[in-house]
Design a protein around this motif. Structure first.
Motif, PDB file in Angstrom:
ATOM      1  N   GLN A  14       0.823  -1.205   0.000  1.00 42.18           N
ATOM      2  CA  GLN A  14       0.000   0.000   0.000  1.00 42.18           C
ATOM      3  C   GLN A  14       0.861   1.261   0.000  1.00 42.18           C
ATOM      4  OE1 GLN A  14      -0.225  -2.705   2.022  1.00 42.18           O
ATOM      5  NE2 GLN A  14      -2.228  -2.786   3.027  1.00 42.18           N
ATOM      6  N   GLY A  15       1.929   1.227   0.778  1.00 48.21           N
ATOM      7  CA  GLY A  15       2.822   2.372   0.856  1.00 48.21           C
ATOM      8  C   GLY A  15       3.549   2.631  -0.453  1.00 48.21           C
ATOM      9  N   LEU A  16       3.989   1.564  -1.108  1.00 50.31           N
ATOM     10  CA  LEU A  16       4.688   1.722  -2.383  1.00 50.31           C
ATOM     11  C   LEU A  16       3.751   2.273  -3.455  1.00 50.31           C
ATOM     12  CD1 LEU A  16       7.419   1.269  -3.818  1.00 50.31           C
ATOM     13  CD2 LEU A  16       6.547  -0.979  -4.505  1.00 50.31           C
ATOM     14  N   LEU A  17       2.536   1.745  -3.512  1.00 51.98           N
ATOM     15  CA  LEU A  17       1.562   2.235  -4.491  1.00 51.98           C
ATOM     16  C   LEU A  17       1.202   3.696  -4.220  1.00 51.98           C
ATOM     17  CD1 LEU A  17      -0.769  -0.895  -4.692  1.00 51.98           C
ATOM     18  CD2 LEU A  17       0.930  -0.162  -6.375  1.00 51.98           C
ATOM     19  N   ALA A  18       1.022   4.039  -2.963  1.00 50.00           N
ATOM     20  CA  ALA A  18       0.701   5.429  -2.616  1.00 50.00           C
ATOM     21  C   ALA A  18       1.868   6.352  -2.957  1.00 50.00           C
ATOM     22  CB  ALA A  18       0.356   5.533  -1.128  1.00 50.00           C
ATOM     23  N   LEU A  19       3.090   5.886  -2.721  1.00 51.99           N
ATOM     24  CA  LEU A  19       4.262   6.701  -3.036  1.00 51.99           C
ATOM     25  C   LEU A  19       4.330   6.991  -4.533  1.00 51.99           C
ATOM     26  CD1 LEU A  19       6.872   8.099  -2.217  1.00 51.99           C
ATOM     27  CD2 LEU A  19       8.010   5.871  -2.369  1.00 51.99           C
ATOM     28  N   TRP A  20       4.076   6.002  -5.359  1.00 50.74           N
ATOM     29  CA  TRP A  20       4.083   6.197  -6.810  1.00 50.74           C
ATOM     30  C   TRP A  20       3.012   7.214  -7.223  1.00 50.74           C
ATOM     31  CZ3 TRP A  20       7.047   5.670 -10.816  1.00 50.74           C
ATOM     32  CH2 TRP A  20       6.518   5.664 -12.104  1.00 50.74           C
ATOM     33  N   ARG A  21       1.806   7.001  -6.724  1.00 48.24           N
ATOM     34  CA  ARG A  21       0.691   7.891  -7.066  1.00 48.24           C
ATOM     35  C   ARG A  21       0.965   9.324  -6.602  1.00 48.24           C
ATOM     36  NH1 ARG A  21      -2.692   5.107  -4.481  1.00 48.24           N
ATOM     37  NH2 ARG A  21      -2.788   6.413  -2.641  1.00 48.24           N
ATOM     38  N   GLU A  22       1.453   9.477  -5.382  1.00 46.69           N
ATOM     39  CA  GLU A  22       1.724  10.810  -4.849  1.00 46.69           C
ATOM     40  C   GLU A  22       2.940  11.445  -5.515  1.00 46.69           C
ATOM     41  OE1 GLU A  22       1.714   9.996  -0.663  1.00 46.69           O
ATOM     42  OE2 GLU A  22      -0.453   9.655  -0.682  1.00 46.69           O
ATOM     43  N   GLY A  23       3.908  10.613  -5.901  1.00 45.23           N
ATOM     44  CA  GLY A  23       5.059  11.122  -6.639  1.00 45.23           C
ATOM     45  C   GLY A  23       4.670  11.645  -8.014  1.00 45.23           C
ATOM     46  N   GLU A  66      12.017  -0.404  -7.482  1.00 47.63           N
ATOM     47  CA  GLU A  66      11.539  -1.263  -6.402  1.00 47.63           C
ATOM     48  C   GLU A  66      10.280  -2.011  -6.839  1.00 47.63           C
ATOM     49  OE1 GLU A  66      11.012  -3.417  -3.009  1.00 47.63           O
ATOM     50  OE2 GLU A  66      12.811  -2.365  -3.660  1.00 47.63           O
ATOM     51  N   ALA A  67       9.393  -1.334  -7.555  1.00 48.62           N
ATOM     52  CA  ALA A  67       8.196  -2.003  -8.067  1.00 48.62           C
ATOM     53  C   ALA A  67       8.586  -3.154  -8.993  1.00 48.62           C
ATOM     54  CB  ALA A  67       7.307  -0.999  -8.801  1.00 48.62           C
ATOM     55  N   ASP A  68       9.574  -2.922  -9.854  1.00 47.51           N
ATOM     56  CA  ASP A  68      10.055  -3.981 -10.749  1.00 47.51           C
ATOM     57  C   ASP A  68      10.549  -5.183  -9.947  1.00 47.51           C
ATOM     58  OD1 ASP A  68       9.555  -2.320 -12.925  1.00 47.51           O
ATOM     59  OD2 ASP A  68      11.676  -1.785 -13.216  1.00 47.51           O
ATOM     60  N   ARG A  69      11.309  -4.914  -8.873  1.00 47.51           N
ATOM     61  CA  ARG A  69      11.829  -6.008  -8.045  1.00 47.51           C
ATOM     62  C   ARG A  69      10.698  -6.850  -7.448  1.00 47.51           C
ATOM     63  NH1 ARG A  69      16.031  -2.463  -7.292  1.00 47.51           N
ATOM     64  NH2 ARG A  69      15.131  -1.231  -5.624  1.00 47.51           N
ATOM     65  N   ARG A  70       9.558  -6.204  -7.211  1.00 48.64           N
ATOM     66  CA  ARG A  70       8.418  -6.916  -6.620  1.00 48.64           C
ATOM     67  C   ARG A  70       7.487  -7.520  -7.675  1.00 48.64           C
ATOM     68  NH1 ARG A  70       6.376  -3.327  -1.477  1.00 48.64           N
ATOM     69  NH2 ARG A  70       8.436  -2.637  -0.769  1.00 48.64           N
ATOM     70  N   GLY A  71       7.797  -7.316  -8.928  1.00 51.81           N
ATOM     71  CA  GLY A  71       6.960  -7.872  -9.990  1.00 51.81           C
ATOM     72  C   GLY A  71       5.788  -6.996 -10.382  1.00 51.81           C
ATOM     73  N   TYR A  72       5.792  -5.741  -9.956  1.00 51.48           N
ATOM     74  CA  TYR A  72       4.743  -4.793 -10.343  1.00 51.48           C
ATOM     75  C   TYR A  72       5.202  -4.041 -11.583  1.00 51.48           C
ATOM     76  CZ  TYR A  72       3.518  -5.279  -5.338  1.00 51.48           C
ATOM     77  OH  TYR A  72       3.218  -5.758  -4.094  1.00 51.48           O
TER      78      TYR A  72
END
Length: 142
Positions: A14-23, A66-72
């Motif tokens: 959730q934090g990673l997705l929010a960071l991308w969206r807010e970025g 980081e998203a790539d590392r997680r498969g996103y």
């Protein structure tokens, strides 16, 4: 809006997705493409750079790594510029503040991740160098 100084690997999904969206929102603000959030204090450190759009794009490329590392798949084509060598600083006081803030979030939202990371030392986002100092002037402590 929270543009973490911490490394994205420490964030839960959730934090990673929010960071991308807010970025991405921060990028729009810095490009003058939106009226909202223009005076948000989290943007000060990017505005203080000689090249704010390069700085936020570089920041977001590391988040996408980081998203790539997680498969996103985070759509890098939404970034205005390629990553470059821009470096920013973060104070050890700011990093410690954000670390406690994140741990509190993880306790409630992702206890399994909290269990894995709570004993670690806070690690900065890849574009930040740590310097001694207090919480940043743009931070708004709770």
């Amino acid at each position: 809006m929270r543009l973490w100084s911490l490394h994205p690997s420490l964030l839960d999904r959730q934090g990673l997705l929010a960071l991308w969206r807010e970025g991405l929102l921060a990028q729009k603000v810095l490009a003058g493409q939106t009226r909202g959030y223009r005076n948000h204090p989290q943007l000060e450190r990017f505005r203080d750079c000689p090249e704010p759009l390069n700085a936020i794009a570089t920041y977001l490329h590391f988040v996408a790594d980081e998203a790539d590392r997680r498969g996103y798949h985070f759509a890098r084509e939404r970034l205005h510029l390629p990553a470059n060598e821009i470096r920013l600083t973060v104070t050890d006081g700011q990093l410690a503040y954000e670390w406690q803030h994140l741990l509190a979030k993880l306790t409630a939202r992702s206890p399994e991740l909290w269990q894995r990371v709570s004993a670690l030392e806070p690690r900065p986002h890849d574009m930040f160098d740590i310097v001694a100092g207090p919480i940043a002037s743009w931070e708004r402590p709770a």
